[in-house]
Design an enzyme around this catalytic site. Structure first.
Site, short mmCIF file in Angstrom:
data_model
loop_
_atom_site.label_atom_id
_atom_site.label_comp_id
_atom_site.label_asym_id
_atom_site.label_seq_id
_atom_site.Cartn_x
_atom_site.Cartn_y
_atom_site.Cartn_z
N CYS A 151 -27.24 -34.40 4.64
CA CYS A 151 -26.46 -34.63 5.86
C CYS A 151 -27.30 -34.33 7.09
CB CYS A 151 -25.20 -33.77 5.84
SG CYS A 151 -25.52 -32.04 5.52
N GLU B 180 -16.99 -30.80 6.70
CA GLU B 180 -18.45 -30.87 6.91
C GLU B 180 -18.84 -32.30 6.55
OE1 GLU B 180 -20.41 -28.53 7.99
OE2 GLU B 180 -19.18 -26.74 7.81
P1 NAP Z 1 -17.54 -38.75 -0.11
O1 NAP Z 1 -17.43 -40.09 -0.72
O2 NAP Z 1 -16.65 -38.46 1.04
O3 NAP Z 1 -17.28 -37.68 -1.29
C1 NAP Z 1 -17.28 -36.29 -1.07
C2 NAP Z 1 -16.24 -35.67 -1.98
O4 NAP Z 1 -14.94 -36.08 -1.55
C3 NAP Z 1 -16.34 -36.14 -3.43
O5 NAP Z 1 -15.93 -35.11 -4.28
C4 NAP Z 1 -15.36 -37.30 -3.47
O6 NAP Z 1 -14.93 -37.64 -4.75
C5 NAP Z 1 -14.26 -36.74 -2.62
N1 NAP Z 1 -13.36 -37.72 -2.04
C6 NAP Z 1 -13.70 -38.83 -1.35
N2 NAP Z 1 -12.59 -39.48 -0.92
C7 NAP Z 1 -11.54 -38.75 -1.36
C8 NAP Z 1 -10.11 -38.91 -1.25
N3 NAP Z 1 -9.57 -39.92 -0.60
N4 NAP Z 1 -9.33 -37.98 -1.82
C9 NAP Z 1 -9.87 -36.95 -2.48
N5 NAP Z 1 -11.19 -36.74 -2.62
C10 NAP Z 1 -12.03 -37.63 -2.06
O7 NAP Z 1 -18.99 -38.42 0.35
P2 NAP Z 1 -20.35 -38.90 -0.34
O8 NAP Z 1 -20.67 -40.22 0.21
O9 NAP Z 1 -20.32 -38.74 -1.79
O10 NAP Z 1 -21.33 -37.77 0.22
C11 NAP Z 1 -22.24 -38.03 1.19
C12 NAP Z 1 -21.70 -37.70 2.57
O11 NAP Z 1 -21.51 -36.29 2.66
C13 NAP Z 1 -22.67 -38.07 3.65
O12 NAP Z 1 -21.99 -38.63 4.73
C14 NAP Z 1 -23.27 -36.72 4.02
O13 NAP Z 1 -23.81 -36.68 5.32
C15 NAP Z 1 -22.10 -35.81 3.86
N6 NAP Z 1 -22.51 -34.41 3.69
C16 NAP Z 1 -22.21 -33.53 4.69
C17 NAP Z 1 -22.63 -32.20 4.60
C18 NAP Z 1 -22.31 -31.21 5.68
O14 NAP Z 1 -22.42 -30.02 5.43
N7 NAP Z 1 -21.93 -31.64 6.89
C19 NAP Z 1 -23.34 -31.79 3.46
C20 NAP Z 1 -23.61 -32.71 2.45
C21 NAP Z 1 -23.17 -34.03 2.58
P3 NAP Z 1 -15.59 -38.87 -5.59
O15 NAP Z 1 -17.00 -38.51 -5.85
O16 NAP Z 1 -14.75 -38.92 -6.82
O17 NAP Z 1 -15.44 -40.09 -4.72
#
Ligand code: NAP
Length: 474
Positions: free
Chosen positions: A263, A229
């Site tokens: 999102c 997602e």
């Molecule tokens: P993110 O950096 O991808 O982080 C999301 C989760 O993934 C966090 O727990 C993060 O840990 C973990 N993570 C990131 N890279 C990883 C890796 N290489 N290995 C293991 N875990 C990893 O996303 P964000 O920027 O915090 O969140 C915002 C994004 O989420 C936006 O793009 C938003 O649109 C999207 N979102 C989508 C939805 C949906 O339902 N489609 C809902 C909400 C948000 P860390 O925090 O430790 O980096």
């Protein structure tokens, strides 16, 4: 590395948490895996009772959970309370409906015997979740999988350790068996190790494209099922006959809710030329009326962003957009406040080669585009690598629906806000990810849909190399 809870309203460090050791992670998976085998002998009605108790436990701790989320990631207190209640609603929904969704289904088939599809649990799953909805994101995966019988290991975002731990503790205290939901603080490398563990059967990630592709890569390497997602650049399309009172009332909220960090927030406003000036004036007026301040104060209407890093990233994106020719129609100034506040900003004149046109701006920045026809509006809406949600406003709801079906996203709402409810499937296409959460579709994400064909004996006349030939004669 220790995790910190930093209040983005005043930058105060509230708590620190240590990452788990490899041994602690292994113990968490062992407990969850043991529970998976125990749950096979449990009735679904028993699980439903437990999940209703969990819903009640969450409601009982509503104020506490809401305050933690608000202090930890800055969300307005009213929005935090709404999120906590939504979690309880999701839990109640899956407790009430999972039995029906998990019934075996009979297939009409030419096969000899009766063909049925059973729905079984598959085992422990890992959920990697973001910070923007600290509780709802967990519940979206936990409730359906609990009913299926899949225990869940939670790996939450680095900046919300307090919310993650508090939620897991309350779920346990409310009656969940040990191992049903285990919050584990782990590094990216440990996440990769957990995905590779043979006891883990799948991984659900909500987050960015970057995070999604890394986790999906690990899942692919280990042949584990994954659901993603991811981000969005959702449109808010205003057609020439739209009810402008409704549009003006909703547009600013659709962008500023959760400080624009959703999102499915409306990020690109695509407005027909005849109503463009009126739309822009009202958006400016509504953006100018918000009140930044303490998110614990119910009178505050603009929350800080969740971290300093997130605010700096957004500022860089706005600067790049402006350098590439975008016009600042409102905002892009600093507030004289210590917290991570970002002034609501409106960008116009964004050409399609401006990087902003294909960038998810995860904060209170609205991109507003003027179009001269419905075809142009649809084409622009689809000019994105993302495909998550969207909103269409039309004076004729039926026509709005026709336009909605031409937008290449997983969800579109006509003449209303986007809403997330347990019975509505949630998810996207293109770089917004794959799979669905919530609803019966979400419940099936990590289910073994097992075909069982039962006959009284073999049909010796209908055999051809072990396969039934549909047109073979009796
Ligand atoms: P993110 O950096 O991808 O982080 C999301 C989760 O993934 C966090 O727990 C993060 O840990 C973990 N993570 C990131 N890279 C990883 C890796 N290489 N290995 C293991 N875990 C990893 O996303 P964000 O920027 O915090 O969140 C915002 C994004 O989420 C936006 O793009 C938003 O649109 C999207 N979102 C989508 C939805 C949906 O339902 N489609 C809902 C909400 C948000 P860390 O925090 O430790 O980096």
């Amino acid at each position: 590395m220790p995790r910190q809870t930093i209040n983005p309203y005043n930058n105060e460090v509230l708590k620190t948490f240590d990452d788990a050791t490899d041994q602690e992670i292994d113990a968490a998976i062992t407990t969850a895996d043991k529970l998976y085998y125990e749950m096979k002998h449990q009735t679904i009605q028993d699980r439903a009772k437990t999940l209703h108790m969990i819903a009640q436990g969450i409601r009982d701790h509503s104020q506490e959970l809401a305050e933690i989320a608000t202090r930890e990631m800055g969300k307005l207190i009213g929005e935090s309370k709404g999120e906590v209640e939504l979690c309880a609603i999701i839990a109640d929904y899956f407790a009430d409906h999972a039995e029906e969704f998990l019934q075996p289904t009979t297939i009409e088939s030419q096969v000899h015997g009766e063909a049925k599809v059973y729905k079984h649990a598959t085992g422990v799953i890992l959920a990697v979740e973001p910070w923007n909805f600290p509780y709802y994101q967990i519940m979206r995966v936990f409730a359906p999988n609990f009913m299926v019988g899949n225990p869940m290991i939670l790996r939450d975002a680095a900046n919300i350790p307090w919310s993650a731990q508090a939620f897991a503790d309350i779920v346990l205290e409310a009656g969940a068996p040990k191992g049903a939901l285990t919050n584990v603080f782990m590094s990216y490398d440990q996440v990769a190790d957990v995905i590779a563990d043979p006891r883990i059967q799948g991984v659900a990630l909500t987050g960015s494209e970057r995070g999604g592709s890394s986790v999906a890569e690990e899942a692919g390497k280990n042949l584990k099922k994954s659901t993603l997602e991811l981000g969005g650049q959702d449109v808010f399309v205003v057609l020439d006959d739209a009810n402008m009172e409704d549009v003006n009332n909703i547009a600013w909220r659709a962008r500023l809710y959760n400080a624009g960090q959703v999102c499915t927030s409306s990020k690109r406003f695509i407005v027909m030329d005849n109503v463009y000036d009126e739309f822009l004036e009202n958006l400016k007026k509504n953006f100018a009326a918000v009140k930044p301040g303490d998110p614990m104060d119910p009178a505050t209407t603009l929350a800080p962003m969740n971290t300093k890093k997130a605010k700096e990233k957004l500022q860089k994106q706005v600067d790049e957009a402006v350098a590439a020719g975008a016009v600042v129609a409102y905002g892009n100034e600093s507030y004289d406040l210590p917290g991570q506040f970002f002034m609501p900003t409106i960008l116009t004149n964004i050409s399609l080669d401006n990087p902003a046109a294909r960038t998810e701006m995860f904060g209170p920045v609205a991109q507003v585009y003027k179009v001269h026809s419905e075809e142009e509006a649809i084409e622009l809406a689809n000019h994105s690598q993302y495909g998550l949600g969207g909103i269409v406003f039309s004076g004729d709801a039926k026509h709005g629906e026709e336009v909605a079906t031409q937008i290449e996203t997983g969800m579109v709402f006509v003449n209303n806000f986007m809403a997330s409810l347990p019975e509505l499937p949630f998810g996207g296409v293109k770089n917004s990810g794959y799979g669905r959460e919530l609803s019966d579709l979400g419940l099936m994400a990590f289910v073994n849909e097992q075909l069982v064909v039962t006959a009284d004996g073999p049909d010796m006349h209908n055999m051809a190399g072990g396969l039934v030939t549909p047109d073979a004669e009796e």
